[in-house]
Design an enzyme around this catalytic site. Structure first.
Site, mmCIF file in Angstrom:
data_model
loop_
_atom_site.group_PDB
_atom_site.id
_atom_site.type_symbol
_atom_site.label_atom_id
_atom_site.label_comp_id
_atom_site.label_asym_id
_atom_site.label_seq_id
_atom_site.Cartn_x
_atom_site.Cartn_y
_atom_site.Cartn_z
ATOM 1 N N ARG A 87 24.216 23.892 15.131
ATOM 2 C CA ARG A 87 24.542 22.666 14.390
ATOM 3 C C ARG A 87 25.991 22.687 13.905
ATOM 4 O O ARG A 87 26.666 21.665 13.896
ATOM 5 C CB ARG A 87 23.560 22.495 13.235
ATOM 6 N N HIS B 216 21.424 18.245 -0.305
ATOM 7 C CA HIS B 216 20.828 19.288 0.546
ATOM 8 C C HIS B 216 21.824 20.378 0.922
ATOM 9 O O HIS B 216 21.599 21.111 1.878
ATOM 10 C CB HIS B 216 20.212 18.658 1.810
ATOM 11 N N CYS C 91 24.087 34.384 -0.590
ATOM 12 C CA CYS C 91 23.297 35.597 -0.387
ATOM 13 C C CYS C 91 21.809 35.252 -0.453
ATOM 14 O O CYS C 91 21.369 34.582 -1.390
ATOM 15 C CB CYS C 91 23.659 36.623 -1.463
ATOM 16 N N GLY D 124 20.937 4.745 6.670
ATOM 17 C CA GLY D 124 20.606 5.752 7.688
ATOM 18 C C GLY D 124 19.721 6.881 7.217
ATOM 19 O O GLY D 124 19.899 8.013 7.649
ATOM 20 N N THR D 125 18.760 6.556 6.370
ATOM 21 C CA THR D 125 17.761 7.576 6.017
ATOM 22 C C THR D 125 16.359 7.016 6.233
ATOM 23 O O THR D 125 16.113 5.843 5.973
ATOM 24 C CB THR D 125 17.925 8.091 4.564
ATOM 25 N N SER D 126 15.460 7.899 6.695
ATOM 26 C CA SER D 126 14.070 7.471 6.897
ATOM 27 C C SER D 126 13.332 7.376 5.567
ATOM 28 O O SER D 126 12.268 6.770 5.487
ATOM 29 C CB SER D 126 13.345 8.454 7.822
ATOM 30 N N ASN E 179 19.775 0.039 8.351
ATOM 31 C CA ASN E 179 19.069 0.940 9.267
ATOM 32 C C ASN E 179 18.618 0.132 10.484
ATOM 33 O O ASN E 179 18.127 -0.987 10.326
ATOM 34 C CB ASN E 179 17.835 1.545 8.558
#
Ligand code: BJW
Length: 245
Positions: A71, A120, A128, A188-190, A214
């Site tokens: 990614r 997120h 760590c 653009g989010t579900s 969307n």
């Protein structure tokens, strides 16, 4: 492109406090896949429990690190698109403006947005896996094995996996801004991943106008005041131009 509703422009123009919530869809036109889109979404080829949980990292650190390496490679080759730049232009229009993103790419900041809350985490940071502290580690593309912290434990990407709490300060600022905003624009989010998905609900409860951008119907569409069907890279610049004109 669908015609932009006059009421949406009017409301965005007259509001003083605005929250933007973005998800993976805002970066599709930068070449970064979403998670849940049929065929092209990341979850088509990978199971979330295999690559996006602390348990998966504990059992298969190399597999999980490898997925994030894959990614990072995609994101490193991506640039902000017209939607990212338009949102950066919008920031100074409002007395209070907060861009809440579930994306870990850093593209909103790269486009010039300043007040960004990354709920997120960020794929370019490592922490760590034992001590939890952020470790200033120089990531290089092509590093397929997880590096080690000075304490001996593996370093992991500083992102939020399923079952993990979101960063407390960012989440609390996102809730505060949402409770105060007059308009929330979801792009653009579900709207299926909690607690981020609760922000449009909270905005609605606080009597803010909820506007969604969307191409598909989502769980937010059911209660949004307006849904504009189309791609973020087309709709968002048009909206911002109309607000700033
Ligand atoms: C376009 C477009 C174009 C396409 N233009 N649009 C309550 C109820 C049920 C479950 C839960 C609950 N509370 C918590 C849970 C569990 C869980 C959860 O929500 N599960 C649900 C899936 C059922 N939540 C959690 O575990 C969270 N943690 C938590 O709640 O902790 C509590 C706790 C407290 C104290 C101690 C311990 C724990 C953590 C969630 C972490 C999510 N992580 C991921 C991956 C990590 C980051 C990464 O690797 O990137 O985050 S999952 C993945 O989904 C990623 C995303 O940020 C997130 C949201 O996805 P997003 O952005 O909406 O993408 P898609 O693919 O779903 O949608 C894309 C959209 O774009 C689509 O609608 C397209 O149509 C659209 N689109 N092209 C505009 N051109």
């Amino acid at each position: 492109m669908e015609r932009l509703p006059v009421e949406v422009i009017r409301s965005l123009k007259s509001a003083r406090r605005c929250v933007i919530l973005t998800g993976a869809g805002v970066s599709v036109e930068s070449g970064i896949p979403t998670f849940r889109d049929a065929e092209t979404g990341l979850w088509t080829d990978f199971k979330p429990e295999d690559v996006a949980t602390p348990e998966a990292f504990e059992r298969y650190p190399e597999r999980v690190w490898g997925w994030y390496e894959h990614r990072r490679r995609i994101i490193a080759g991506a640039a902000p698109n017209a939607a990212h730049y338009a949102l950066a232009r919008l920031e100074d229009y409002y007395e209070e403006f907060c861009l809440v993103t579930q994306n870990i790419s850093g593209l909103h900041r790269a486009a010039g947005s300043r007040n960004v809350l990354e709920l997120h985490g960020n794929i370019w940071r490592t922490r760590c896996s034992r001590e939890g502290k952020i470790v200033d580690y120089r990531l290089t593309i092509g590093e397929v094995k997880p590096p080690r912290c000075a304490c001996g434990a593996y370093l992991r990407p500083d992102v939020v996996w399923f079952g993990e709490p979101l960063p407390q300060e960012e989440l609390s600022q996102a809730y505060d801004a949402t409770a105060r905003c007059q308009v929330l624009l979801s792009i653009g989010t579900s709207g299926v991943v909690q607690p981020s998905a609760s922000l449009p609900v909270l905005a609605r409860q606080a009597e803010a106008l909820v506007i969604e951008v969307n191409p598909e119907t989502t769980s937010i569409s059911a209660f949004a005041d307006y849904t504009i069907r189309g791609k973020a890279g087309e709709i968002v610049p048009a909206l911002v131009d109309a607000v700033l004109s």
